[in-house]
Design a protein around this motif. Sequence first.
Motif, PDB file in Angstrom:
ATOM      1  N   ARG A 144       0.828  -1.212   0.000  1.00 22.81           N
ATOM      2  CA  ARG A 144       0.000   0.000   0.000  1.00 22.81           C
ATOM      3  C   ARG A 144       0.856   1.253   0.000  1.00 22.81           C
ATOM      4  O   ARG A 144       0.531   2.246  -0.649  1.00 22.81           O
ATOM      5  N   ASP A 145       1.969   1.217   0.735  1.00 27.13           N
ATOM      6  CA  ASP A 145       2.866   2.370   0.743  1.00 27.13           C
ATOM      7  C   ASP A 145       3.425   2.637  -0.656  1.00 27.13           C
ATOM      8  O   ASP A 145       3.530   3.790  -1.088  1.00 27.13           O
ATOM      9  N   LEU A 146       3.779   1.576  -1.361  1.00 30.60           N
ATOM     10  CA  LEU A 146       4.282   1.740  -2.719  1.00 30.60           C
ATOM     11  C   LEU A 146       3.199   2.293  -3.645  1.00 30.60           C
ATOM     12  O   LEU A 146       3.459   3.179  -4.455  1.00 30.60           O
ATOM     13  N   ILE A 147       1.986   1.782  -3.512  1.00 30.12           N
ATOM     14  CA  ILE A 147       0.889   2.217  -4.377  1.00 30.12           C
ATOM     15  C   ILE A 147       0.578   3.690  -4.174  1.00 30.12           C
ATOM     16  O   ILE A 147       0.294   4.429  -5.124  1.00 30.12           O
ATOM     17  N   LEU A 148       0.643   4.140  -2.950  1.00 28.47           N
ATOM     18  CA  LEU A 148       0.299   5.521  -2.657  1.00 28.47           C
ATOM     19  C   LEU A 148       1.282   6.517  -3.260  1.00 28.47           C
ATOM     20  O   LEU A 148       0.995   7.708  -3.342  1.00 28.47           O
ATOM     21  N   SER A 149       2.444   6.023  -3.710  1.00 25.48           N
ATOM     22  CA  SER A 149       3.417   6.907  -4.355  1.00 25.48           C
ATOM     23  C   SER A 149       3.157   7.051  -5.851  1.00 25.48           C
ATOM     24  O   SER A 149       3.817   7.834  -6.530  1.00 25.48           O
ATOM     25  N   LEU A 150       2.170   6.307  -6.373  1.00 25.79           N
ATOM     26  CA  LEU A 150       1.885   6.326  -7.806  1.00 25.79           C
ATOM     27  C   LEU A 150       0.881   7.419  -8.156  1.00 25.79           C
ATOM     28  O   LEU A 150       0.102   7.865  -7.310  1.00 25.79           O
ATOM     29  N   THR A 151       0.867   7.799  -9.415  1.00 22.83           N
ATOM     30  CA  THR A 151      -0.148   8.733  -9.896  1.00 22.83           C
ATOM     31  C   THR A 151      -1.478   7.984 -10.053  1.00 22.83           C
ATOM     32  O   THR A 151      -1.530   6.752 -10.050  1.00 22.83           O
ATOM     33  N   LEU A 189       6.801  -1.179 -13.395  1.00 18.06           N
ATOM     34  CA  LEU A 189       7.696  -2.245 -12.965  1.00 18.06           C
ATOM     35  C   LEU A 189       8.949  -1.677 -12.317  1.00 18.06           C
ATOM     36  O   LEU A 189       9.438  -2.203 -11.316  1.00 18.06           O
ATOM     37  N   VAL A 190       9.456  -0.578 -12.876  1.00 18.35           N
ATOM     38  CA  VAL A 190      10.648   0.059 -12.308  1.00 18.35           C
ATOM     39  C   VAL A 190      10.314   0.683 -10.951  1.00 18.35           C
ATOM     40  O   VAL A 190      11.030   0.475  -9.962  1.00 18.35           O
ATOM     41  N   LYS A 191       9.226   1.439 -10.887  1.00 19.24           N
ATOM     42  CA  LYS A 191       8.849   2.119  -9.645  1.00 19.24           C
ATOM     43  C   LYS A 191       8.588   1.139  -8.503  1.00 19.24           C
ATOM     44  O   LYS A 191       8.928   1.411  -7.344  1.00 19.24           O
ATOM     45  N   LEU A 192       7.955   0.025  -8.832  1.00 20.77           N
ATOM     46  CA  LEU A 192       7.542  -0.926  -7.805  1.00 20.77           C
ATOM     47  C   LEU A 192       8.594  -1.988  -7.527  1.00 20.77           C
ATOM     48  O   LEU A 192       8.423  -2.807  -6.627  1.00 20.77           O
ATOM     49  N   GLY A 193       9.667  -2.004  -8.310  1.00 19.32           N
ATOM     50  CA  GLY A 193      10.711  -2.993  -8.119  1.00 19.32           C
ATOM     51  C   GLY A 193      10.268  -4.396  -8.491  1.00 19.32           C
ATOM     52  O   GLY A 193      10.724  -5.383  -7.903  1.00 19.32           O
ATOM     53  N   CYS A 194       9.380  -4.497  -9.488  1.00 23.18           N
ATOM     54  CA  CYS A 194       8.860  -5.791  -9.936  1.00 23.18           C
ATOM     55  C   CYS A 194       9.593  -6.240 -11.197  1.00 23.18           C
ATOM     56  O   CYS A 194       9.876  -5.418 -12.065  1.00 23.18           O
ATOM     57  N   LEU A 202       0.549  -9.378  -8.326  1.00 24.16           N
ATOM     58  CA  LEU A 202       0.513  -9.804  -6.931  1.00 24.16           C
ATOM     59  C   LEU A 202       0.583  -8.609  -5.990  1.00 24.16           C
ATOM     60  O   LEU A 202      -0.115  -8.546  -4.976  1.00 24.16           O
ATOM     61  N   LEU A 203       1.424  -7.646  -6.327  1.00 20.23           N
ATOM     62  CA  LEU A 203       1.542  -6.458  -5.490  1.00 20.23           C
ATOM     63  C   LEU A 203       0.222  -5.691  -5.462  1.00 20.23           C
ATOM     64  O   LEU A 203      -0.180  -5.175  -4.418  1.00 20.23           O
TER      65      LEU A 203
END
Length: 217
Positions: A144-151, A189-194, A202-203
């Motif tokens: 969720r922390d990663l998602i909240l950094s997205l547009t 993929l780059v932003k999320l490290g996937c 999955l994320l």
Amino acid sequence: MIRVLVVDDERMVCAHLCTILGSAPDLEVVGEAYDGADAVEAVVRLRPDVVLMDLRMPGVDGIRAIERIMTLPASPRVLALTTFDLDDYVTGALRAGAAGFLLKSTPPEDLIALVRVAAAGHTVLSAAAADRLVAQTGRGRRARDLILSLTEREVEVLESLGAGRSNQQIARRLHLSEATVKGYVSRLLVKLGCANRTQAALLAQEAGLDPRGEVDR
């Protein structure tokens, strides 16, 4: 034709799967392998589009084989084969880069259909299995922390990845060109490290994205 490689240390299981897949007019079983090391060599030699990979094998197991296959250029779609619908091996396979998983008890017509789905670039992962993955991994907060950094738009694209949609389907849903969607996916993929779309899917599940692309807080 969709070229399929079947990997299982039980030769009778391989024969059964080959018989089922060979009955489909658009599927061609190009080979069999009976352990992970042979599977990697077979992928290099036969260039399949889809690999059905047993996970519990002596020597090089399915997870390590998937990791090696994912490093190959133009790697195929790999589906983990399992007796149980979810265990640590399946989770490890998905983390290694598998495009999803299939139960060995999957009915023949469903098996054929799901191989086609994987070959088309979709994730083969049931909603129920995704829910259990979230419960087992305990990665919801980080996700969720990663998602909240997205547009907002990036979240919409990620939600669609979590739903197993192809670039074409995402483009149609969001009224974008496929080239634009491809760019969004690459940046995500780059932003999320996937490493791939399956890991991003999955994320998305871990983050609790709902069908409208929102995050459960």
